[in-house]
Structure formats: C-alpha cells, structure tokens
Design a protein around this motif. Structure first.
Motif, PDB file in Angstrom:
ATOM      1  N   TYR A 163       0.839  -1.207   0.000  1.00 10.05           N
ATOM      2  CA  TYR A 163       0.000   0.000   0.000  1.00 10.05           C
ATOM      3  C   TYR A 163       0.875   1.259   0.000  1.00 10.05           C
ATOM      4  CZ  TYR A 163      -3.802   3.103   1.536  1.00 10.05           C
ATOM      5  OH  TYR A 163      -4.721   4.107   1.629  1.00 10.05           O
ATOM      6  N   LEU A 164       1.843   1.298   0.911  1.00  7.33           N
ATOM      7  CA  LEU A 164       2.713   2.480   1.010  1.00  7.33           C
ATOM      8  C   LEU A 164       3.597   2.616  -0.221  1.00  7.33           C
ATOM      9  CD1 LEU A 164       3.750   2.423   4.769  1.00  7.33           C
ATOM     10  CD2 LEU A 164       2.005   3.820   3.651  1.00  7.33           C
ATOM     11  N   PHE A 165       4.034   1.474  -0.753  1.00 10.40           N
ATOM     12  CA  PHE A 165       4.864   1.501  -1.957  1.00 10.40           C
ATOM     13  C   PHE A 165       4.087   2.137  -3.106  1.00 10.40           C
ATOM     14  CE2 PHE A 165       5.943  -0.393  -6.027  1.00 10.40           C
ATOM     15  CZ  PHE A 165       7.299  -0.165  -6.089  1.00 10.40           C
ATOM     16  N   GLU A 166       2.832   1.734  -3.242  1.00  7.48           N
ATOM     17  CA  GLU A 166       2.003   2.259  -4.327  1.00  7.48           C
ATOM     18  C   GLU A 166       1.715   3.748  -4.141  1.00  7.48           C
ATOM     19  OE1 GLU A 166       2.416  -0.035  -6.887  1.00  7.48           O
ATOM     20  OE2 GLU A 166       0.516   0.918  -7.393  1.00  7.48           O
ATOM     21  N   LEU A 167       1.467   4.159  -2.899  1.00  8.39           N
ATOM     22  CA  LEU A 167       1.227   5.587  -2.667  1.00  8.39           C
ATOM     23  C   LEU A 167       2.503   6.381  -2.947  1.00  8.39           C
ATOM     24  CD1 LEU A 167      -1.128   5.824   0.437  1.00  8.39           C
ATOM     25  CD2 LEU A 167      -1.703   5.873  -1.966  1.00  8.39           C
ATOM     26  N   ALA A 168       3.644   5.798  -2.584  1.00 10.77           N
ATOM     27  CA  ALA A 168       4.924   6.475  -2.839  1.00 10.77           C
ATOM     28  C   ALA A 168       5.145   6.628  -4.338  1.00 10.77           C
ATOM     29  CB  ALA A 168       6.073   5.691  -2.217  1.00 10.77           C
ATOM     30  N   ARG A 169       4.703   5.633  -5.088  1.00 10.01           N
ATOM     31  CA  ARG A 169       4.839   5.691  -6.549  1.00 10.01           C
ATOM     32  C   ARG A 169       4.087   6.902  -7.098  1.00 10.01           C
ATOM     33  NH1 ARG A 169       2.383   3.485 -11.018  1.00 10.01           N
ATOM     34  NH2 ARG A 169       0.719   2.617  -9.764  1.00 10.01           N
ATOM     35  N   SER A 170       2.892   7.192  -6.543  1.00 12.52           N
ATOM     36  CA  SER A 170       2.172   8.350  -7.086  1.00 12.52           C
ATOM     37  C   SER A 170       2.767   9.665  -6.580  1.00 12.52           C
ATOM     38  CB  SER A 170       0.682   8.285  -6.794  1.00 12.52           C
ATOM     39  OG  SER A 170       0.462   7.856  -5.516  1.00 12.52           O
ATOM     40  N   ARG A 171       3.460   9.599  -5.428  1.00 13.18           N
ATOM     41  CA  ARG A 171       4.167  10.815  -5.003  1.00 13.18           C
ATOM     42  C   ARG A 171       5.273  11.146  -6.004  1.00 13.18           C
ATOM     43  NH1 ARG A 171       3.818   9.425   0.280  1.00 13.18           N
ATOM     44  NH2 ARG A 171       5.890   8.518   0.371  1.00 13.18           N
ATOM     45  N   ARG A 172       5.903  10.076  -6.513  1.00 10.23           N
ATOM     46  CA  ARG A 172       6.975  10.297  -7.487  1.00 10.23           C
ATOM     47  C   ARG A 172       6.418  10.805  -8.810  1.00 10.23           C
ATOM     48  NH1 ARG A 172       9.223   5.367  -5.345  1.00 10.23           N
ATOM     49  NH2 ARG A 172       8.199   4.180  -6.984  1.00 10.23           N
ATOM     50  N   THR A 173       5.157  10.413  -9.097  1.00  8.20           N
ATOM     51  CA  THR A 173       4.557  10.835 -10.362  1.00  8.20           C
ATOM     52  C   THR A 173       3.353  11.732 -10.073  1.00  8.20           C
ATOM     53  OG1 THR A 173       3.246   8.822 -10.333  1.00  8.20           O
ATOM     54  CG2 THR A 173       5.271   8.755 -11.619  1.00  8.20           C
ATOM     55  N   LEU A 174       3.606  12.691  -9.192  1.00  2.00           N
ATOM     56  CA  LEU A 174       2.522  13.543  -8.701  1.00  2.00           C
ATOM     57  C   LEU A 174       1.793  14.253  -9.834  1.00  2.00           C
ATOM     58  CD1 LEU A 174       1.482  14.092  -5.874  1.00  2.00           C
ATOM     59  CD2 LEU A 174       2.772  16.220  -5.882  1.00  2.00           C
ATOM     60  N   PHE A 175       2.543  14.743 -10.796  1.00  6.39           N
ATOM     61  CA  PHE A 175       1.928  15.497 -11.873  1.00  6.39           C
ATOM     62  C   PHE A 175       0.960  14.619 -12.657  1.00  6.39           C
ATOM     63  CE2 PHE A 175       1.543  17.317 -16.073  1.00  6.39           C
ATOM     64  CZ  PHE A 175       1.238  18.637 -15.761  1.00  6.39           C
ATOM     65  N   GLN A 176       1.450  13.439 -12.998  1.00  3.20           N
ATOM     66  CA  GLN A 176       0.635  12.522 -13.794  1.00  3.20           C
ATOM     67  C   GLN A 176      -0.597  12.058 -13.017  1.00  3.20           C
ATOM     68  OE1 GLN A 176       2.958   9.129 -15.081  1.00  3.20           O
ATOM     69  NE2 GLN A 176       1.086   8.040 -15.543  1.00  3.20           N
ATOM     70  N   SER A 177      -0.425  11.813 -11.714  1.00  4.39           N
ATOM     71  CA  SER A 177      -1.509  11.226 -10.933  1.00  4.39           C
ATOM     72  C   SER A 177      -2.565  12.245 -10.525  1.00  4.39           C
ATOM     73  CB  SER A 177      -0.972  10.576  -9.661  1.00  4.39           C
ATOM     74  OG  SER A 177      -0.054   9.589  -9.963  1.00  4.39           O
ATOM     75  N   ILE A 178      -2.129  13.415 -10.122  1.00  2.00           N
ATOM     76  CA  ILE A 178      -3.072  14.371  -9.545  1.00  2.00           C
ATOM     77  C   ILE A 178      -3.181  15.643 -10.403  1.00  2.00           C
ATOM     78  CG2 ILE A 178      -3.564  15.844  -7.539  1.00  2.00           C
ATOM     79  CD1 ILE A 178      -3.919  12.967  -6.764  1.00  2.00           C
ATOM     80  N   ALA A 179      -2.048  16.258 -10.688  1.00  2.00           N
ATOM     81  CA  ALA A 179      -2.091  17.570 -11.337  1.00  2.00           C
ATOM     82  C   ALA A 179      -2.736  17.512 -12.718  1.00  2.00           C
ATOM     83  CB  ALA A 179      -0.682  18.139 -11.446  1.00  2.00           C
ATOM     84  N   SER A 180      -2.415  16.460 -13.474  1.00  2.83           N
ATOM     85  CA  SER A 180      -2.932  16.406 -14.837  1.00  2.83           C
ATOM     86  C   SER A 180      -4.452  16.220 -14.892  1.00  2.83           C
ATOM     87  CB  SER A 180      -2.147  15.331 -15.597  1.00  2.83           C
ATOM     88  OG  SER A 180      -2.945  14.651 -16.482  1.00  2.83           O
ATOM     89  N   PRO A 181      -5.050  15.301 -14.111  1.00  2.25           N
ATOM     90  CA  PRO A 181      -6.519  15.236 -14.118  1.00  2.25           C
ATOM     91  C   PRO A 181      -7.183  16.512 -13.596  1.00  2.25           C
ATOM     92  CG  PRO A 181      -5.589  13.438 -12.792  1.00  2.25           C
ATOM     93  CD  PRO A 181      -4.448  14.190 -13.355  1.00  2.25           C
ATOM     94  N   VAL A 182      -6.565  17.145 -12.590  1.00  8.38           N
ATOM     95  CA  VAL A 182      -7.150  18.374 -12.048  1.00  8.38           C
ATOM     96  C   VAL A 182      -7.128  19.461 -13.118  1.00  8.38           C
ATOM     97  CG1 VAL A 182      -6.799  20.259 -10.390  1.00  8.38           C
ATOM     98  CG2 VAL A 182      -6.660  17.882  -9.631  1.00  8.38           C
TER      99      VAL A 182
END
Lengths: 253, 310
Positions: free
Chosen positions: A10-29
């Motif tokens: 779980y933490l590994f996967e969340l860390a992965r999106s921290r590394r790809t913050l733009f792709q995961s959160i910023a781009s859809p927003v």
C-alpha cells in the motif's frame, strides 16, 4: 493476515504516485479545470438550468467520475503491470502473502488515490460554481464503491495486458467514451427515446446518475437500481480476480 | 544430518509441453552451502522457482523446515530469501525504501538496526538514500542480496549470483556467504563458474535435462571422479617400458621420451605412487628432465557427467 505486507505494498504504491505527482493528480485536475472553464463558465452560462441546477453545477459529479474512473483503472493497472514488466513481481510471488492481501495492497492504494483525486476535483469545482451536496455520506459511499470497482478492473487489466499499449487503450478507448456517453455532460432524459434505451446498456450511466443523485437529489434511474448495478460490477470484478488467483493466470507459470 | 529442505518426486511440465523437471528428489542439510550445477535449460531456475513460489509444480512435494510449500506456504516462504538471476529491482526507489519494503512484504515488523547491519555488510550503507537507478550493475546486485536478507531468512537461494559481477564484488560476496553460513544460514546456489562451486560448496548436485544426475559431498566427488595426469619427460629415448618399473598402468609416448600415468582422486590424496616411480627411475639410472602433473577440475568432472547423460 500479513498486515506488514499489505502495508508495505500500500505504502509503496502511494509512494509511486508521489513520485509521479503530476501525472496522478495535477494532470486530471488541470483537464477537469479546463472542462469547467469551457462547459461550465463559457457555454454553461448560455444553457438553461436542469431540474433547477445550473449547467456548471450539473456536470460536476460526471466530471469527478470521469477522472476517478480513468485514474482508478490506470493506477491499478500500472501498479501491477510494472512489476510484471520489470520482473520485480518475483518478490511478491515469493513472499508469504495471500492473493487477497496482494489485492488489498494494490487495489486499496489505487482506490485511495482515486478518492483523494475525487475530493481534490470536488474542491476545485467549488472555486468555479456553487452547488449542494445533498447526501454527503452516500456520495462518499458511492465514490468508494466506484473507486474500488474500477481499481479492481484496472488490476485485471494490468494482469491481462502484455504491453503498454493495451494498458492505455482501455481507459482511453473504452472507459473515457463510455463516461462521455454515460451522461457526464447531459441527463439521459434529454436523449431521444431510442437512444435513452440504448444508453441503459452503458453501465457507467448508472454510476454517474447515482453519483449525481447524491449531489442534487434527482435521478433518471432509481438510485436503488443504480446501486444494484454498481454492486453487480463490483461482484463481477471480484469474480474475475478470484478466478485469476485460483488459476495463477499470468502470474505463476 | 537434519534436512532443512526436502524435495520429493518433483516434476514440472510447462504449458507448451516442455518438461523442465522429471521427478527430482533432493534433501538439503541445515547450514550447508549447496551448489546446483547444470547447463542452460537443465531445470535449475525452475527448481528454485518452485521452492520459492514463482512456479507451480506439476506434481511432487516440497517441505521447508517441515512446512509444505503449498499447504503451509506462509511459514515456508518466511524462511526463504531469493536473489534472482535477473537484476529485477525497482530503480526509482531508494536503497533504504527498497529493503524496508522487502522486510515488510515478508511479514516482519520494521527493524532499522537489522537493515543497517545488512547494508553495511554489503558496503551499501553510504548509498542507502540513493535511487537505485544511480547505482552500478554490481551495486544493484548487492541491493538484491540485501533485499533477500532483509527478513532474516534461514535459507538463501542465490541464482547465478556472480554472473557479470567484477572480481572484487565476487570476493566480497563469497566472504558474505561464508559469514552467513557461520550464522547458520543454509545457502543454495547455482553458478556457471564451476571453480566457485569448487571453492565454496560443501555438497554439489548436477542437474541435466530435468534430472538430478549426481549429489555428492564435494571432496568425495573430487576423490571419486577427480584425476591427476602425471607426465615425466625423459632425457634419453626408451624403446619400451622396462619390466617391473611400476605397479600401475604406465604409458610410453610413441617417440619414447615421455612416461605417463593417471592418479585417481583429489590431488592432495595421500598417494605416494609418483614418489615411488621417481625413486625407481633414479635407481635404474633412467634420467628425466621434468615432471608435470595436471589435475582435473570440477569442471572436467561436470563436463564428463553431463556429456555421459546426453
């Protein structure tokens, strides 16, 4: 139950999106913001309110789901596909961890990300239009249910895919069009009778309709029917996942 | 001695019909270094894969410290650490995050002190905050070993651990393996460098085409199958081998200038035949200019065995 392992994944996967913050959160927003600007502020001001709700507000639930559905599928599918592709899956396969725990880690993380994303888009939308949330608990419940269902679907996709192309083609060519046609920007009641009937074969119609009901307390399909459809999708995904783990499909030779 | 890993009648046929294992029986003793040798495609990686949970067996039984790998997979897998052949590691993570993840995955509560010990032993401590992609190939290999040791396994599988690794790292790695063995860890390794097995292993198994064709204590194997060829160059030509010169089969080269015989067993075996022959030669006034002896290595034995089983 191997809680340490579930937590690790779980933490590994969340860390992965921290590394790809733009792709995961910023781009859809960003893309959702563009929809608000174009359809909400620019075109929406020329449109008549629907059931007393301004057009800008009307599209909010659909826009949230548009991102949540595609991101749930993308996140979960990449999450499991990447270790398969790079070979690091060996570690998960050799670990003292059950299939259910693996699923809990990956799908849990993908669903969590989707819910965070949904919440961020909800808050972003508040900046552009004012709207109510009539049934907040139902909204949260539906959001969770939908996130989990589509993360499961993504997990299946990530196991089935044998190339990056297949991973992207499903969210892009299937989920996205069905969401557009599923009433993100309109109510299916606006469609001619024949098309309205056809739309009912699109499972995403029920998700958007139910989610919109939690905001504005009106629906084209009975909310209970939509809830049943959503649960049915969840059960179908769970059934496929159970089959995958029973047979070791694409995991163990 | 007590077995820590027992493999019985293990078979594996892949979906495409390829038979990788044809009924393997093997018992690994607690605390030993066991080398599994075999040519490419012999079934080494399939065998390791089944024990570690990566591959499903077609039939047979495997128990790890008494726990069946199918019925009691959690208890069995907790005891095993695997260093795979490929450099499969998430390169975007830091070394520290990667070993922390591995420990958690195997159901152990976090223990920074243990992880520090492992990283220090592998000279990775000063790299702990580096992203793995920034490390060299050899360093990545160390990270894989650190990950396998993160949960304190009792059995460590090393699948071709020194393939493409420089001399220094190989030396470090074997020092670490010996150190682990001293701490009671059982080590099972596959290698292409047969001299490594010769240096390191207590016992050796040879696998070929899915069959274990030999399992033996290394020294016994060397004694049983090892040979030393002794050649003595003579200063003057001999027409024939003088009668009663030696109590063993002796050959004379066609040009009559070289006597040769074969000693069986390990080179340092207490065999005085060469000394006796030399003394006889001196006594009979047969002069010689040089004595040369060549030992067969484990590699020769291996090639011989695999060749015969073809």
């Amino acid at each position: 139950m191997n809680f340490h392992a579930v937590r690790a994944i779980y933490l590994f996967e969340l860390a992965r999106s921290r590394r790809t913050l733009f792709q995961s959160i910023a781009s859809p927003v960003l893309s959702t913001t563009l929809y608000f600007v174009v359809f909400g502020a620019a075109i929406g001001s020329r449109m008549q309110p629907i059931n007393g709700v301004s057009y800008g507000a009307f599209i909010v639930p659909g826009l949230i789901l548009l991102s949540v559905l595609t991101e749930s599928v993308s996140n979960a599918s990449f999450g499991i596909y990447l270790p398969r592709f790079t070979g690091t899956i060996y570690e998960i396969l050799s670990a003292p961890i059950s299939a259910f725990e693996v699923l809990l880690g990956f799908v849990g993380a993908a669903a969590t990300k989707s819910m965070i994303l949904g919440t961020i888009i909800f808050l972003t939308a508040q900046l552009f239009v004012s709207f109510d949330l009539v049934h907040p608990l139902w909204a949260l419940g539906f959001l969770a249910l939908i996130s989990i269902t589509f993360a499961l679907f993504g997990f299946i996709l990530g196991l089935w895919a044998d190339g990056f192309e297949k991973l992207q083609i499903i969210p892009l060519m299937v989920i996205s069009p069905l969401t557009f046609l599923g009433g993100t920007f309109y109510s299916i009641d606006m469609l001619p009778p024949l098309w309205r009937k056809a739309a009912l074969f699109n499972p995403i119609v029920y998700l958007i309709d139910a989610f919109r009901w939690t905001f504005f307390d009106f629906a084209s399909v009975r909310p209970l029917t939509s809830l049943t459809m959503t649960l049915a999708m969840l059960v179908a995904c769970v059934a496929v996942v159970v089959w995958i783990f029973r047979t070791g499909y694409r995991l163990r030779s | 001695m007590e077995s820590v890993l027992t493999i019985q009648k293990l078979t594996k046929t892949y979906d495409n019909g390829f038979v990788a294992l044809k009924g393997v029986d093997l018992a690994i003793r607690r605390g030993e270094i066991f080398a599994l040798l075999g040519p490419n495609g012999a079934g080494k990686t399939t065998l390791i894969g089944i024990v570690c949970g990566l591959v499903r067996a077609s039939s047979g039984k495997v128990t790890v410290d008494g726990f069946d790998i199918a019925e009691n997979y959690r208890a069995a897998r907790r005891k095993i650490g695997l260093v795979p052949q490929e450099l499969s590691v998430n390169v975007f993570e830091t070394v520290w995050d990667s070993v922390t993840f591995s420990r958690g995955l195997f159901g152990k509560a976090s223990d920074p002190a243990h992880l520090e010990k492992v990283l220090r032993a592998l000279s990775l401590w000063d790299k702990k905050d580096s992203a793995i992609r920034a490390l060299s190939g050899g360093m990545k290999r160390r990270v894989l070993i650190a990950k396998a040791l993160a949960h304190e396994p009792e059995i460590l599988f090393l699948d071709e651990p020194t393939a493409g690794v420089d001399v220094e790292l190989r030396r470090d790695m074997w020092a670490m393996v010996r150190n682990l063995r001293e701490n009671g860890v059982t080590i099972i390794l596959t290698t292409h460098y047969i001299e490594e097995a010769e240096d390191m292993a207590d016992r050796i198994a040879v696998i070929n085409k899915g069959d274990i064709i030999l399992v033996e204590d290394k020294h016994k194997l060397m004694r049983r199958l090892g040979q030393t060829r002794v050649r003595i160059a003579l200063t003057a030509k001999l027409e024939k081998i003088p009668d009663g010169l030696f109590d063993r089969p002796l050959t004379l080269s066609p040009d009559g200038t070289c006597l040769a015989f074969t000693q069986m067993g390990e080179s340092d075996a207490r065999d005085d035949s060469l000394a006796r022959l030399l003394k006889t030669l001196v006594a009979r006034g047969i002069d010689f200019s040089s004595v040369q002896s060549t030992q067969s290595s484990l590699e020769d034995i291996f090639i011989d065995l695999v060749g015969k089983s073809r």
